[in-house]
Design an enzyme around this catalytic site. Structure first.
Site, PDB file in Angstrom:
ATOM      1  N   ASP A  69       0.814  -1.212   0.000  1.00  0.00           N
ATOM      2  CA  ASP A  69       0.000   0.000   0.000  1.00  0.00           C
ATOM      3  C   ASP A  69       0.850   1.266   0.000  1.00  0.00           C
ATOM      4  O   ASP A  69       0.484   2.274  -0.608  1.00  0.00           O
ATOM      5  CB  ASP A  69      -0.934   0.002   1.213  1.00  0.00           C
ATOM      6  CG  ASP A  69      -2.206  -0.788   0.959  1.00  0.00           C
ATOM      7  OD1 ASP A  69      -2.354  -1.338  -0.151  1.00  0.00           O
ATOM      8  OD2 ASP A  69      -3.051  -0.862   1.874  1.00  0.00           O
ATOM      9  N   ASP A 139      -3.891   9.614   5.130  1.00  0.00           N
ATOM     10  CA  ASP A 139      -4.061  10.455   6.317  1.00  0.00           C
ATOM     11  C   ASP A 139      -2.899  11.409   6.510  1.00  0.00           C
ATOM     12  O   ASP A 139      -1.810  11.233   5.963  1.00  0.00           O
ATOM     13  CB  ASP A 139      -4.216   9.574   7.567  1.00  0.00           C
ATOM     14  CG  ASP A 139      -3.160   8.477   7.661  1.00  0.00           C
ATOM     15  OD1 ASP A 139      -1.969   8.784   7.523  1.00  0.00           O
ATOM     16  OD2 ASP A 139      -3.534   7.309   7.863  1.00  0.00           O
TER      17      ASP A 139
END
Length: 309
Positions: A69, A139
């Site tokens: 990821d 984030d």
């Protein structure tokens, strides 16, 4: 017709030799061009053209991310000014973004070349961090340094001050990022189909102690309060500011900032549900059965056996 060019984005440390070799061989047979970031030229065959890092996304019709990821997020960030489809090849651990396993690569490449895929659109957080412009697809987090006290910051939404946090870390996440740091901090799992921003404190000591869910059209400002511990600012897990004791982080939500290639959206969602079940959300036996390889699933159905036997 112009020759299709595919850009390779490699995990910084994992051995990608086998996967790159498969892609390079396929590209040669199908008269496709491959480019890679110049610092990675020693990790790819000589048939792959090295380019300056910032030129790879612009020169490519699509990107192939080889890693987990984190690699995928880096590929998406690199295309944020001119989004290109990104195909993720999984070499990581518990990836939620990547879809393709190395054995499935030949089929995936053929479908990519034939444009036989769907595009999953991802939003990002566009942030001004103490004057520096950055983007994050998962984030942005304000994190205390161990042993140095607590993050103390105020929350302002559209110019109105809501309150303050005193905590170990404060995480602002997209729906995609809700399964990452925000989840670990106790935040909610948010559907990737939604448009929201989630602000979640980790180990709150005072002030706001629960997740706050905000509209994508609201402007968020976090300002370090006097007396706050030195704070590191992380973007998708990468430190971009270290030991800050004052300043602001302004966050806005940007839709359709990244394009992820999906070959089998239904099965991808099922696999992610299984990964979430390993963390917190249990699956029913019949759901587990659907995630098994087709041959094994048919054999279990023939015998009438549950998947756990």
């Amino acid at each position: 017709m112009d020759r299709i060019r595919l850009g390779l984005v490699l995990h910084p440390t994992r051995d990608v030799t086998e996967v790159v070799g498969l892609i390079a061989g396929w590209a040669t047979r199908h008269r496709m061009a491959l480019v890679v970031r110049a610092p990675d030229r020693h990790r790819v065959p000589t048939t792959v053209e090295p380019l300056p890092v910032e030129q790879v996304p612009a020169a490519s019709d699509a990107l192939i991310s080889i890693g987990g990821d984190g690699t995928m997020l880096g590929a998406l960030r690199s295309t944020v000014r001119d989004p290109k489809p990104v195909l993720g090849v999984h070499l990581g651990q518990l990836g939620f973004l990547v879809e393709v396993e190395p054995p499935d690569l030949p089929t995936a490449l053929a479908r990519l070349a034939n444009q036989d895929f769907t595009v999953e659109r991802h939003s990002c957080l566009a942030c001004d961090v103490c004057g520096d412009d950055v983007v994050a697809f998962n984030d942005v987090a304000l994190v205390r340094q161990p042993g140095s006290g607590f993050v103390t910051t105020t929350l302002e939404v559209d110019g109105q001050r809501y309150g303050y946090y005193r905590c170990d870390a404060l995480v602002v996440s997209t729906p995609t990022g809700s399964t990452a740091y925000g989840y670990a901090a106790g935040g909610p799992l948010v559907s990737p189909a939604s448009d929201v921003v989630v602000v979640t404190p980790s180990a709150p000591m005072a002030g706001i102690s629960r997740s706050v869910v905000l509209s994508p059209d609201e402007r968020i400002r976090l300002e370090l309060a006097p007396g706050s511990a030195p704070v590191a600012v992380e973007m998708d897990g990468l430190v971009i500011q270290d030991a800050a004791t004052e300043g602001t982080v302004d966050v806005t939500y940007r839709r359709d900032a990244g394009l992820v290639v999906r070959l089998d959206p239904r099965r991808y969602r099922q696999r992610n549900q299984l990964k979430l079940s390993l963390l917190d959300l249990p699956l029913l036996p019949e759901q587990l059965r659907e995630l098994l390889p087709e041959g094994l699933r048919d054999e279990l159905n023939r015998r009438g056996l549950p998947p756990h036997r």
